[in-house]
Scaffold this active site. Structure first.
Site, PDB file in Angstrom:
ATOM      1  N   ALA A 295       0.870  -1.176   0.000  1.00 19.20           N
ATOM      2  CA  ALA A 295       0.000   0.000   0.000  1.00 19.20           C
ATOM      3  C   ALA A 295       0.906   1.224   0.000  1.00 19.20           C
ATOM      4  O   ALA A 295       1.520   1.548   0.999  1.00 19.20           O
ATOM      5  CB  ALA A 295      -0.911   0.001   1.225  1.00 19.20           C
ATOM      6  N   ASP A 449      15.721   9.144  -1.345  1.00 20.05           N
ATOM      7  CA  ASP A 449      16.785   8.182  -1.517  1.00 20.05           C
ATOM      8  C   ASP A 449      16.188   7.116  -2.412  1.00 20.05           C
ATOM      9  O   ASP A 449      14.979   7.011  -2.538  1.00 20.05           O
ATOM     10  CB  ASP A 449      17.181   7.596  -0.152  1.00 20.05           C
ATOM     11  CG  ASP A 449      17.977   8.611   0.638  1.00 20.05           C
ATOM     12  OD1 ASP A 449      18.469   9.570   0.018  1.00 20.05           O
ATOM     13  OD2 ASP A 449      18.111   8.457   1.854  1.00 20.05           O
TER      14      ASP A 449
END
Ligand SMILES: Nc1ncnc2c1ncn2[C@@H]1O[C@H](COP(=O)(O)OP(=O)(O)OP(=O)(O)O)[C@@H](O)[C@H]1O
Length: 618
Positions: A295, A449
């Site tokens: 999710a 990142d």
């Protein structure tokens, strides 16, 4: 008293939200001529008071993950009946539930999130036990021991089944509810401080502002998981910043938002599938697993099997998120402005700008499908990489169905042999250099990142499976030419060329003083370090993690004007590949790979087939 001022400010902020509501909501049109502030403050009061009663109903259902299979969540479709468990579409939008859910923390003593905290402790101990078992079964070495320990002790959150607030009105209520919850948390914290004194926190901001309590930070995180969409995305962006930009308690709580969102209830999922694929979508599948495998911020992913037997992953977008990007961003901004949860400054504005651009691209699954097909095409002959097939007849603007691929997220490669780590590191760098300098088309990561789960390594086939092309984009050749020259200059420690290329790329204006130039060159040379010497660069032995992580920030700090997004994202892409190599502890012949690309590179020509094949999302 300053906390009273803060609360005053927040109430004002909520009034602004209220004004927004009245502007947009048909239902409240009549209130326009009346006293809006009185209206909202009385509604708020009512909601705060009733939150205690409603909270029991709005907490959502904790999902029980069933194991071993067969799973009850899988629905099988056969040719004769072809009818999936139908959606009970009796549920109204539930905006009030959303609001009440957001303020429910008001009722919790001392800001504790009652059952939730307890569950977290339990989950973390159970997970720790299973992680330790997993650890005992393989010889991982000391470094991995530390990783597992860290993972096991990190705050874990079990996904909750909650409806996505899908209309502008219900989303506004969600924000207003969060604002009210934060205000109440602030009152509680201030009262505590009056009685017991201000905490002598190491984090100055937390000690100064009662808004910055741990409980308020958690409230913010849980509300974002419930709202999903742009709101959650911004939370995720903030969660990876360092403490100079986002206060420590907020960072700690935002760790929760990185673990994934709440999940849509089945009826809402069915509604999206019906609307996007037609009510006969089941006829194209053999089975569908209602329990999501992931999710994420704008959609959830489900396993299914197509009629011709292909195992697929169906990414299904939460309803309303694509249309609420702008309003979500504005509402988060109002909330953050009024609560001072995040220090004001350039960063927040640019984070919002990036979120807006990136989200509008990521919400368009048709574009993602086109990007994915293009990647599949350009990588079709590249050994060691695989891009899953896109299944068109069960895909649309808000649903993307792709062949299910297996593998472990790339960071877990750290647990495999050194030989494998070196192989994967080399492949990742090779891929990055190809994307940057051969295809000039890349899976972008502007603010984050690298997402380790977008690279799934399959040890059996020694293949890296690539997913998530939502933010993929093409780059102008002129940028790529200069960027390659800059990387080579940095690799060779050539200060003058590095400065010249930085100017051409827009990192420098030419007006910088010597101190700024030195700082810039130092930061830029970090990029050149792995490319400096032949014979393999040991990402583990050389401690450049911090420098690499801070690279973007350092480069930005010393500029007079913002660099163009293109230049900045090229930089992020390369530093992202380094971060991955550091994470898995690989030794990679970086210089050899770069020189190979450089020798074959054609500067100054626009005839490259990848550009002429059409810039999908530049
Ligand atoms: N084809 C696939 N095969 C296997 N797993 C998949 C596939 N597609 C998606 N997943 C799983 O679903 C997760 C989320 O998918 P994806 O990254 O495409 O969604 P997203 O909305 O872009 O997520 P994020 O917000 O993390 O960028 C992936 O990390 C992966 O675990």
């Amino acid at each position: 008293m300053s906390w009273l001022n803060d609360v005053g400010k927040l109430i004002n902020g909520l009034s602004l939200v209220a004004k927004e509501i009245t502007k947009r909501s048909q239902a409240l049109q009549t209130a326009r001529t009346g006293d809006v502030e009185t209206l909202i403050s009385s509604s708020l009061k009512k909601a705060l008071v009733s939150a205690t009663e409603i909270s029991g109903l709005t907490r959502g259902t904790v999902r029980e993950f069933t194991n071993p299979k067969p799973k009850e969540s899988i629905v099988y479709f056969n040719d004769s009946s072809d009818v999936a468990q139908s959606a009970p579409s009796t549920d109204k939008d539930g905006a009030v539930d959303q609001f009440a859910a957001s303020v429910r923390d008001v009722s919790n003593d001392g800001g504790k999130l009652d059952g939730e905290n307890e569950a977290k402790v339990l989950e973390s101990s159970v997970e720790k036990e299973s992680l330790v078992k997993e650890f005992e079964s393989i010889d991982l070495g000391d470094r991995v021991d530390v990783d597992i320990e860290r993972e096991a002790t990190a705050k874990r959150r079990r996904p909750r089944e909650r409806k996505v607030p899908s209309t502008p009105f219900s989303r506004l209520l969600g924000f207003a509810g969060l604002g009210a919850g934060l205000a109440w948390g602030t009152v509680q914290e201030s009262t505590k401080r009056i009685m017991y004194g201000t905490p002598s926190s190491q984090d100055k901001q937390a000690a100064i502002s009662p808004f910055l309590s741990d409980q308020n930070a958690e409230r913010l995180a849980y509300a974002l998981c419930r709202m999903r969409g742009a709101a959650l995305k911004i939370g995720q962006m903030l969660s990876i910043q360092d403490e100079s930009l986002v206060p420590a308690p907020i960072l700690a709580a935002l760790d929760i938002v990185r673990q994934g969102a709440d999940v849509m209830p089945r009826w809402q999922l069915n509604q999206v599938l019906d609307a996007e694929l037609g009510s006969d979508w089941q006829s194209k599948l053999t089975s569908f697993d209602y329990e999501p495998m992931a999710a994420a911020s704008i959609g959830q992913v489900h396993r299914a099997v197509t009629k011709d037997g292909m195992q697929v992953a169906m990414k299904i977008q939460y309803p309303g998120v694509a249309d609420s990007i702008e309003s979500d961003i504005q509402n988060v901004k109002i909330l953050l402005d009024y609560t001072n949860l995040i220090p004001k400054g350039l960063y927040l504005d640019s984070a919002m700008k990036v979120a807006r651009e990136e989200l509008s691209r990521e919400c368009d699954y048709e574009m993602e499908a086109a990007n994915q097909k293009r990647f599949r095409d350009v990588l079709s002959n590249a050994k060691g990489f695989y891009v899953p097939y896109v299944v068109d007849d069960t895909s649309s603007k808000r649903v993307l169905t792709t062949e299910l691929v297996s593998g472990i997220p790339i960071d877990k490669v750290a647990q495999l042999s050194q030989e494998t780590r070196n192989y994967v590191g080399k492949k990742l760098l090779e891929l990055t250099l190809m994307e940057l300098f051969v295809f000039r088309f890349m899976q972008a990561c502007f603010h984050t990142d690298p997402n380790w789960s977008n690279f799934l390594y399959d040890e059996a086939t020694k293949t890296i499976n690539l997913i998530d092309f939502g933010a993929a984009r093409a780059y102008p050749k002129s940028f790529v030419d200069e960027y390659l020259r800059m990387v080579v200059a940095c690799a060779n420690g050539d200060r003058e060329s590095a400065i010249e290329m930085s100017r051409r790329l827009g990192f420098l204006t030419g007006m910088e003083n010597v101190i700024m130039l030195d700082a810039h060159v130092q930061a830029a040379f970090i990029v050149g370090m792995p490319f400096a010497k032949p014979g393999g660069y040991d990402f583990c032995a050389n401690n450049i993690t911090q420098s690499i992580s801070n690279l973007g920030a350092t480069m930005l700090r010393h500029r007079l004007t913002p660099p163009p997004d293109e230049a900045y994202s090229l930089h992020r892409k390369l530093s992202g590949a380094f971060l991955a190599c550091i994470k898995i502890g690989a030794v990679v012949p970086c210089r050899e790979l770069l020189l190979d690309v450089y020798e074959h590179y054609q500067f100054g020509e626009e005839s490259d087939e990848f550009l002429s094949s059409g810039s999908i999302s530049s």
